[in-house]
Design a protein around this motif. Structure first.
Motif, PDB file in Angstrom:
ATOM      1  N   GLY A 182      11.372  20.642  35.062  1.00 34.40           N
ATOM      2  CA  GLY A 182      10.213  20.401  34.543  1.00 34.40           C
ATOM      3  C   GLY A 182      10.413  21.134  32.948  1.00 34.40           C
ATOM      4  N   ASP A 183       9.557  21.969  32.391  1.00 36.91           N
ATOM      5  CA  ASP A 183       9.891  22.709  31.146  1.00 36.91           C
ATOM      6  C   ASP A 183       9.668  24.255  31.206  1.00 36.91           C
ATOM      7  OD1 ASP A 183       7.030  22.980  31.185  1.00 36.91           O
ATOM      8  OD2 ASP A 183       6.712  21.094  30.886  1.00 36.91           O
TER       9      ASP A 183
ATOM     10  N   GLU B 285      18.327   1.364  31.317  1.00 36.57           N
ATOM     11  CA  GLU B 285      18.754   0.379  32.440  1.00 36.57           C
ATOM     12  C   GLU B 285      19.108  -1.234  31.676  1.00 36.57           C
ATOM     13  OE1 GLU B 285      16.157   0.093  35.791  1.00 36.57           O
ATOM     14  OE2 GLU B 285      17.541  -1.506  36.681  1.00 36.57           O
TER      15      GLU B 285
ATOM     16  N   PHE C 137       0.702  10.967  31.386  1.00 31.82           N
ATOM     17  CA  PHE C 137       1.961  11.099  30.754  1.00 31.82           C
ATOM     18  C   PHE C 137       3.005  11.288  31.599  1.00 31.82           C
ATOM     19  CE2 PHE C 137      -0.630  13.555  27.321  1.00 31.82           C
ATOM     20  CZ  PHE C 137      -0.789  12.458  26.755  1.00 31.82           C
ATOM     21  N   THR C 138       2.843  11.332  32.882  1.00 34.75           N
ATOM     22  CA  THR C 138       4.079  11.407  34.013  1.00 34.75           C
ATOM     23  C   THR C 138       4.672  10.030  33.691  1.00 34.75           C
ATOM     24  OG1 THR C 138       2.658  11.124  35.592  1.00 34.75           O
ATOM     25  CG2 THR C 138       3.264  13.326  35.403  1.00 34.75           C
TER      26      THR C 138
ATOM     27  N   VAL D  49      17.351  12.102  34.007  1.00 29.19           N
ATOM     28  CA  VAL D  49      15.767  12.438  33.982  1.00 29.19           C
ATOM     29  C   VAL D  49      14.852  11.504  33.908  1.00 29.19           C
ATOM     30  CG1 VAL D  49      15.767  13.036  31.633  1.00 29.19           C
ATOM     31  CG2 VAL D  49      14.378  14.161  33.268  1.00 29.19           C
ATOM     32  N   GLN D  50      13.662  11.203  34.620  1.00 30.92           N
ATOM     33  CA  GLN D  50      12.728  10.302  34.118  1.00 30.92           C
ATOM     34  C   GLN D  50      12.086  10.940  33.155  1.00 30.92           C
ATOM     35  OE1 GLN D  50       9.576   9.494  33.637  1.00 30.92           O
ATOM     36  NE2 GLN D  50       8.537   8.992  35.781  1.00 30.92           N
ATOM     37  N   ARG D  51      12.205  10.380  31.912  1.00 32.94           N
ATOM     38  CA  ARG D  51      11.953  10.950  30.650  1.00 32.94           C
ATOM     39  C   ARG D  51      10.237  11.407  30.606  1.00 32.94           C
ATOM     40  NH1 ARG D  51      13.094  10.275  25.798  1.00 32.94           N
ATOM     41  NH2 ARG D  51      15.221   9.647  25.927  1.00 32.94           N
ATOM     42  N   ALA D  52       9.507  10.709  31.218  1.00 30.13           N
ATOM     43  CA  ALA D  52       8.220  10.843  31.234  1.00 30.13           C
ATOM     44  C   ALA D  52       7.674  12.226  32.169  1.00 30.13           C
ATOM     45  CB  ALA D  52       7.356   9.812  31.517  1.00 30.13           C
ATOM     46  N   SER D  53       8.092  12.311  33.416  1.00 32.97           N
ATOM     47  CA  SER D  53       7.676  13.486  34.213  1.00 32.97           C
ATOM     48  C   SER D  53       8.704  14.579  34.333  1.00 32.97           C
ATOM     49  CB  SER D  53       7.745  12.699  35.583  1.00 32.97           C
ATOM     50  OG  SER D  53       8.877  12.296  36.085  1.00 32.97           O
TER      51      SER D  53
ATOM     52  N   SER E 164      10.949  -4.329  38.912  1.00 36.63           N
ATOM     53  CA  SER E 164      10.127  -3.473  38.123  1.00 36.63           C
ATOM     54  C   SER E 164      10.334  -3.377  36.697  1.00 36.63           C
ATOM     55  CB  SER E 164      10.594  -1.961  38.639  1.00 36.63           C
ATOM     56  OG  SER E 164      11.794  -1.753  38.207  1.00 36.63           O
TER      57      SER E 164
ATOM     58  N   ARG F  23       6.199   1.717  27.121  1.00 32.25           N
ATOM     59  CA  ARG F  23       5.643   0.216  27.189  1.00 32.25           C
ATOM     60  C   ARG F  23       4.311   0.538  28.098  1.00 32.25           C
ATOM     61  NH1 ARG F  23       9.122  -2.216  31.902  1.00 32.25           N
ATOM     62  NH2 ARG F  23       9.801  -0.016  33.068  1.00 32.25           N
TER      63      ARG F  23
ATOM     64  N   ASP G 251      11.397   1.797  41.002  1.00 37.17           N
ATOM     65  CA  ASP G 251      10.075   1.661  40.435  1.00 37.17           C
ATOM     66  C   ASP G 251       9.958   1.231  38.884  1.00 37.17           C
ATOM     67  OD1 ASP G 251      11.123   3.919  39.129  1.00 37.17           O
ATOM     68  OD2 ASP G 251       9.708   5.424  39.877  1.00 37.17           O
ATOM     69  N   ILE G 252       8.890   1.690  38.137  1.00 36.96           N
ATOM     70  CA  ILE G 252       9.171   1.208  36.859  1.00 36.96           C
ATOM     71  C   ILE G 252      10.076   1.805  36.022  1.00 36.96           C
ATOM     72  CG2 ILE G 252       6.627   0.039  36.677  1.00 36.96           C
ATOM     73  CD1 ILE G 252       5.984   2.770  35.025  1.00 36.96           C
ATOM     74  N   HIS G 253      10.504   2.956  36.490  1.00 34.48           N
ATOM     75  CA  HIS G 253      11.456   3.670  35.687  1.00 34.48           C
ATOM     76  C   HIS G 253      13.016   3.399  36.003  1.00 34.48           C
ATOM     77  CE1 HIS G 253       8.122   5.842  34.214  1.00 34.48           C
ATOM     78  NE2 HIS G 253       7.699   6.182  35.466  1.00 34.48           N
ATOM     79  N   ALA G 254      13.168   2.917  36.975  1.00 34.17           N
ATOM     80  CA  ALA G 254      14.818   2.599  37.372  1.00 34.17           C
ATOM     81  C   ALA G 254      14.770   1.748  38.751  1.00 34.17           C
ATOM     82  CB  ALA G 254      15.397   3.760  37.665  1.00 34.17           C
TER      83      ALA G 254
ATOM     84  N   ALA H  59      11.808  13.415  44.296  1.00 33.43           N
ATOM     85  CA  ALA H  59      12.531  13.346  42.885  1.00 33.43           C
ATOM     86  C   ALA H  59      12.879  14.808  42.617  1.00 33.43           C
ATOM     87  CB  ALA H  59      11.989  12.420  42.121  1.00 33.43           C
TER      88      ALA H  59
END
Lengths: 281, 151, 161, 789
Positions: free
Chosen positions: A102-103, D767, D699-700, A185-189, D787, D685, A254-257, A122
């Motif tokens: 996290g942060d 990716e 935001f996640t 890292v999944q940069r959003a979460s 995805s 996006r 998923d949408i992140h990878a 994750a």
């Protein structure tokens, strides 16, 4: 943003907490730092009738060396782990992993036990828990019980912890400096798309590899470990072994990878973590 | 999202097919199913309580069967909703005799909506597969147990 | 079922009967009237609600008020002392470290925590320390400048006034 | 700048006057308002992208203690008007945009039921007690498939998914394409983005039954436009509506709309006789505040072998979502108008089709149509340079209008006011140490690294604009009042929300009046004090709003000269004015100051005949043309082969927004603007799945730049004044976003060029790059992941 209403209790002792848990059963949720539970409460994805706050139980927050092992209390925060001189010396993988969580604010509040009990596929800790062969000591109505890391993470958000048990302490072996955690890292979460924890045991010529973020649960990359057992840690050997990092797992997409990219990152980060850990030997 | 899988069940297709049409059997096998009632020809209503970790929800849904060709295949249409969102899907189920056993193949086109779709995208497929897996494991056990005494 | 909660906020003791589900950020905003702590998201990401709890930066949207019972909280309103801005506040002003100002209280408190234990942070350490704080206006450059400038201010011996 | 410039505020990097309240946490945003008897609204939204509503059960919610009311579309829609769209495009098909859903929902997030309760918690609890029976229908999510014959319809009653078509055609396109040596073709997808201001929207409405007047506090960029539009929705006359915009926590175009919640809270406040507050949650913000971009364009550029560009053609589809918001159809037309970029194209044909889909509406998001234009033309220029083997900087220079050719008429019919594109490019190349950068690239490439340099030379359109091109007036209003005490009150019709105009306007007025800034207060964002205004968007506040203030200052000075003349016994013509002092020519020792004049003007005992008391003037400034800021951004990146990660190793921005009132604020705008583009190019996006579910609702899941992503900038500027206004200022709020986008993208594509990769669409996710690199290097064909859209 507003959780559904719940009752609240704040036991002062573990015994009291175990009794409360027994009393309320499935309708209760334990609250440690709250950084897994409270977001779920706010989204109303979790709506327990009762929240049992174990945050005030004395002496659940500690990091110490005991009988040649490192023991960490359930309520120990990521921050405490990140900044522990003892761990830096005796189990350096833990502070290294903690730094990736996290942060700053999250690390100040979130706890080791809270995170691993939530078993997010994750989350960062499971990779380290597995790579270090940690032991989880729980306490329940039938007294204490020890669960090995390999048996702890059962499935997506599911652990071997029974609903009437509380995770009290996590025990780690003392290790050399030859450890590493490499994470995409999944940069959003801030969660891991692929996080690989490696422990190199140079004298025994073994490695252990824990991988999180890639599949529905964190796993030990046994194919990598077998391939490297007894082998010299040459660049070629490590690369060849790392190529097996996603063997026999079904990577999530998923949408992140996509699952393909996750598998690739599992291999790449495994290679990088092996190289890094070996360089620290 | 397409979820598919194949399971082998140690019973003849006709028997498996019959059991798949019986609410009482299905209710035992469907994860978290608290109620499954037949409301008409090939129509059912269901109440499910599902939880993955601390994320728990109650769902009410309707199930409709079409294209029923015993003991070879049928199509199941499902629509359900609950606090965290909704699920809608169509699954084609095919049964093939494989020796004395049945090879059951399903291919489901599942649409998930609402909060679960939004916050759970990372794991939804895994959850769906897990639930399908649990169902068939349990269903197989029930059906197999059910037929064994007759041998 | 309400629970009595006592929190020392910016040096003042605050006692309220609250529902256990009340978040610390709502305790501060709605019961203490301290609206400088903002809410920007629901998922512990944006950091607009950052306050210091017992000296540590935390996100007040992910702490129940009952959890903070007995604790000490510093909000943005409590940062200036005797009418004088905190050096971090001053530096944000001087370096144009804010535009709409919505993320600013959280950003400032995260920076204050950093400087408490790292008086001379590098650029990388600064970006690490404010990784939990989103700003959509400034593009962060001036914020980083501000934290560096604050560090310099704080390192200088206080001028007698 | 002329008159009274002694303070020299103009051009100084002064600290902002609005900051003390913001850094102390004592500013007032909408959610900070506390009113007696305040009720709280919460909205139940559709989880379906498209569905029929078969029934709604609200009894349980109504019975929850503390609930003041539960309302469905049946309850509210007949009592309210429709959400307005300001576009008057011919042939536009506009669905009825009601407050709450009627018998159908058209997007995930569509408001279905509103609850009003004594506390936010009760209102939220009540939502869980409402049951809505939906019959879900096929959703339209792909704008291209939406045009096919057998496609489901977003709005079945309209019989088509086409919202509008628009054609911009000028010059002999076909003839020029026939003359071309080459035609550069590229399809470009401009992905949908979510603005994500950190403060979500929110409003508080309060109705005074005795006066019949309504006050609405709302987090908006456009209080004045709301006051113009709201009467048509809630039936209260314009002169009984007061809109107050307190502190606004970021807008970026997303608060440039009349939203249903603003109208609905107003209606409910009247209906319930209590003030009503609604604060948007983050998920609601992602679902139901406008989105940006979302165009698919097939572009063709006709070029000669020497690099001369001749003409451009584009066929563009804009996915506008399910409803029209205020400027929805207008935004993609700005893409058409700006498609020529900085270049002397002779002809253009831009065909645009706006398509309805079951998504949230698109509208203005930072740059609003211009980033798409700049990105398209700048990609094409790079592709042309690559195909012709020309230097990307030289091909641009070759096609720039010369500084002496301004005002320059583009093939799209716009009149670029002033420019010196050569100078900005040259300066950027100097700051970037261009030749050294080329050597660095060469060395990196020889070492097998993927290093790229990207260039963008951009021009954009600001200072909107003459009224003839705007739906509701392109003027701006401003008022300056010298108070009796000698203090100065400035009132602007623009509505700054972070840009810092309380400071820059005080600088402008302080200089011109010769009054210290400490004595000036700038009021904004309250229609009761700022009687008129057209608000803040399109980087117009300083160019248009600042000019209205200058006009007002000049009126005051003129009047003050008459008064001073009377007091000093001379005619106004004989009065000199400087540094805030007035004297009879040649007698500076007997000067009088503003303080004295203020007192005299309002005590009004010594006024000359026919002179009204007071020293206040207001003005409407109607610009004759827009302004056209421009600049050059140069970016160097390195792409990591094994992961596809992009690292920005150098960033140089040279922007020309004319004379800078406050360089610190300009720099802040540029840096903030670049960050938005950095996000757009590398990771942002908005994702809807194939069924119209929004997968980036928190935001996640919607990544935005963080501090660690920001490179160290080299920022420079050139100054080319605009003839469109007396200060010569152009505007800079969106420049960073518009200029950065193609520069970063071109750099990444340049890094990949040695592998034979020609073009990839944004965002350039790791990716996506990794797959492209793998396909070219490992020679394996990658499966297209489900995805990755």
């Amino acid at each position: 943003m507003i959780p559904a209403a719940f009752d609240y209790s704040r036991p002062q002792t573990l015994e009291e907490a175990v009794n409360l848990l027994a009393q309320h059963g499935e309708a209760a949720k334990l609250l440690a730092g709250g950084h897994s539970l409270i977001p779920a409460l706010k989204l109303r994805l979790a709506q327990p009738k009762t929240v049992i706050d174990i945050g005030r139980i004395a002496d659940l927050s500690y990091i110490r060396e005991q009988d040649g092992r490192i023991v960490v209390g359930a309520m120990t925060t990521h921050h405490a782990i990140e900044t522990s001189a003892l761990l830096e010396e005796k189990c350096p993988l833990l502070p290294e992993v903690a730094r990736h969580i996290g942060d700053v604010q999250v690390r100040n509040r979130g706890t080791l036990a809270g995170s691993i009990v939530h078993a997010d596929p994750a989350a960062d800790w499971p990779a380290a828990i597995l790579a270090l062969d940690a032991e989880m000591e729980t306490v329940g109505p039938d007294g204490p019980r020890v669960i090995a890391a390999k048996k702890f993470f059962v499935d997506l958000f599911q652990t071997a912890l029974r609903s009437d048990e509380i995770l009290r302490e996590i025990r780690f072996p003392v290790t050399a400096k030859s450890v590493a955690y490499v994470k995409t890292v999944q940069r959003a979460s801030g969660f891991a798309i692929a996080g690989v924890a490696v422990v190199v045991d140079a004298p025994r010529m073994t490695v252990s590899v824990g991988i999180t973020g890639v599949a529905a649960k964190a796993y030990r990359a046994t194919a990598v470990e077998t391939k490297l057992a007894g082998q010299s840690l040459s660049a070629e050997n490590m690369a060849a072994a790392a190529a097996k990092a996603a063997n026999r797992v079904e990577p999530l997409g998923d949408i992140h990878a996509s699952s393909e990219y996750r598998a690739h990152l599992a291999q790449l980060n495994t290679r990088r973590a092996l190289v890094l850990a070996a360089s620290r030997a | 999202m397409i979820i598919q899988g194949t399971h082998t069940i140690a019973a003849a297709p006709a028997h498996v097919f019959d059991r798949l049409m019986e609410p009482a059997f299905l209710q035992q096998a469907i994860p978290g199913c608290e109620k499954l009632e037949k409301t008409g020809e090939d129509e059912y209503i269901a109440h499910l309580k599902l939880g993955i970790g601390s994320i728990k929800g109650s769902y009410a849904g309707k199930v409709r069967l079409t294209d029923r060709q015993p003991p070879h295949k049928f199509t199941m249409h499902l629509q359900g909703s609950g606090g965290p969102g909704f699920v809608k899907g169509t699954s084609a189920i095919e049964l093939k005799a494989e020796g004395e056993a049945t090879e059951l193949h399903y291919s489901a086109n599942v649409q998930v909506g609402g909060l679960i779709a939004a916050v759970g995208s990372r794991v939804i497929e895994a959850v769906a597969k897990k639930l399908a897996g649990e169902f068939f494991l349990k269903f197989s056990a029930i059906v197999e147990h059910d037929v064994k005494p007759e041998r | 079922m309400k629970t009595s909660v006592n929190i020392r906020v910016n040096g003042t003791s605050r006692t309220h009967d609250v529902e256990p589900r009340l978040l610390l950020v709502h305790f501060l905003r709605d019961l203490c009237g301290l609206t400088g702590t903002h809410v920007g998201c629901e998922t512990t990401i944006c950091g607009a609600c950052t306050v210091l709890l017992n000296g540590q930066a935390v996100k007040a949207c992910t702490i129940l008020a009952v959890q903070a019972d007995g604790g000490e909280v510093t909000t943005i309103e409590g940062l200036a002392s005797n009418g004088r801005l905190h050096p971090v506040q001053e530096a944000f002003w001087e370096c144009h470290g804010l535009q709409c100002g919505f993320c600013t209280p959280g950003m400032i408190l995260a920076s204050v925590e950093l400087l408490q234990h790292n008086p001379r942070p590098s650029r990388e350490q600064i970006t690490h320390a404010i990784d939990g704080n989103l700003c959509r206006c400034t593009g962060y450059s001036h914020i980083i400048d501000a934290v560096q400038s604050a560090a310099k201010k704080m390192a200088r011996p206080e001028k007698a006034k | 700048m002329k008159s009274g410039t002694s303070n020299g505020y103009f051009g100084q990097a002064l600290k902002r006057v609005e900051d003390p309240r913001l850094i102390k946490g004592i500013a007032t945003y909408v959610d900070d308002l506390r009113l007696p008897g305040l009720l709280h609204a919460a909205i139940l939204r559709s989880p379906h992208a498209h569905a029929r509503i078969l029934g709604v059960k609200t009894e349980a919610a109504k019975n929850l203690p503390g609930v003041a009311g539960v309302f469905t579309g049946t309850d509210i829609n007949p009592a309210c008007g429709l959400v307005p769209c300001a576009s008057s495009m011919p042939g536009l098909k506009a669905p009825r945009h009601t407050m709450l859903a009627g018998d159908r929902v058209y997007f995930v997030g569509h408001p279905v039921v509103v609850v009003v309760a004594a506390s936010p918690a009760i209102a939220r609890d009540a939502l869980d007690l409402i049951e809505v029976d939906y019959d879900s229908l096929p959703a339209v999510t792909n704008p291209e498939k939406a045009l096919e014959k057998d496609s489901p319809l977003t709005h079945p009653d309209q019989g088509t998914n086409v919202a509008f078509t628009w054609l911009l055609a000028n010059g002999d396109v076909d003839g020029l394409f026939a003359q071309a040596d080459r035609v550069i073709k590229q399809r470009i997808v401009h992905q949908r983005l979510t603005p994500m201001a950190i403060e979500p929207r929110g409003c508080v409405a309060s109705y005074h039954a005795g006066e019949g007047s309504l006050t609405l506090w709302t987090s908006t960029q456009i209080p004045h436009l709301l006051r113009t539009l709201l009467p048509g929705v809630i039936g209260v006359a314009e002169n009984k509506i007061r809109i107050i915009t307190p502190e606004v926590g970021g807008g970026f175009g997303s608060k440039l709309d009349l939203y249903v919640e603003e109208a609905m809270c107003s209606h409910l406040a009247m209906r319930l006789g209590s003030p009503v507050k609604w604060i948007e949650g983050r998920r609601e913000n992602a679902m139901s505040t406008i989105h940006g971009r979302d165009q698919i364009g097939d572009y063709e550029l006709a070029v000669k072998n020497d690099g001369t560009v001749l003409a451009i053609k584009a066929r563009t589809i804009a996915d506008i979502g399910s409803y029209l918001q205020l400027l929805t159809p207008t935004i993609p037309t700005l893409t058409g108008l700006m498609i020529c970029g900085c270049y002397k194209l002779k002809a253009v044909r831009f065909e645009l089709t706006g398509v309805y889909t079951n998504k949230m509406a698109t509208d203005a998001y930072r740059g609003a149509g211009r980033p798409e234009a700049t990105y398209a033309i700048e990609r094409l220029m790079d592709l042309a340079a690559a195909e012709l083997g020309l230097d990307p900087a030289k091909i641009r220079q070759k096609n720039f209008p010369k500084p002496g050719e301004f005002p320059f008429q583009t093939a799209t019919g716009l009149m670029y006011d002033s420019g010196n594109y050569q100078r900005a490019l040259k300066k950027a190349q100097e700051l970037a140490r261009w030749d050294a950068l080329l050597r660095q690239r060469e060395q990196a490439r020889q070492a097998g690294r993927l290093f790229g340099i990207g260039l963008s030379t951009y021009v954009e359109i600001c200072g909107l604009g003459p009224s003839k091109i705007m739906a509701a007036g392109g003027w701006e209003w401003g008022c300056v009042r010298l108070e009796m005490s000698g203090k100065v009150t400035v009132i602007t019709g623009t509505t700054p929300h972070g840009q810092g105009q309380e400071t820059s306007f005080a600088q402008i007025v302080g200089d011109r009046l010769g009054v210290p800034m400490e004595d000036i207060v700038v009021l904004r964002g309250d229609t009761a004090s700022a009687h008129y205004g057209r608000d803040t968007y399109g980087s117009r506040a300083t160019a248009v709003g600042g000019t209205a203030l200058i006009m007002s200052v000049d009126k005051i000075i003129a009047k003050a000269k008459i008064l001073a003349g009377a007091l000093l016994g001379a005619s106004a013509k004989k009065i000199d004015f400087r540094n805030g002092r007035f004297w009879v020519k040649g007698k500076p020792k007997n000067a009088i100051d503003w303080k004295r004049l203020g007192q005299e003007a309002y005590e009004a005992k010594n006024l000359p005949a026919n002179l009204e008391p007071g020293l206040e003037a207001s003005s409407f400034f109607e610009p004759k043309n827009c302004t056209y800021p421009f600049g050059t951004h140069i970016v160097a990146v390195e792409v990591e082969r094994e992961t596809g990660d992009v690292k920005i190793v150098k960033y140089v921005a040279v922007d020309d927004c004319g004379p800078q009132v406050n360089p610190l604020l300009v720099e802040g705008q540029v840096q903030g603007g670049i960050a938005h583009s950095l996000g757009q190019v590398l990771f942002e996006r908005t994702v809807y799945d194939e069924n119209g579910q929004l997968l980036t609702g928190e935001f996640t899941d919607y990544p935005m730049p963080r501090a660690r992503d920001i490179p160290e900038y080299v920022i420079g500027s050139t100054v080319t004044p605009s003839p469109s206004n007396p200060m010569g200022v152009k505007g800079v709020g969106e420049a960073g976003t518009i200029g950065a986008n193609p520069a970063i993208a071109n750099a990444v594509m340049d890094a990949l060029a040695p592998l034979g990769i020609r073009h990839l669409d944004l965002p350039l996710l790791p990716e996506k790059l990794w797959r492209a690199i793998e396909e070219k290097t490992a020679g394996r064909k990658m499966k297209k992941p489900r995805s990755q859209s």
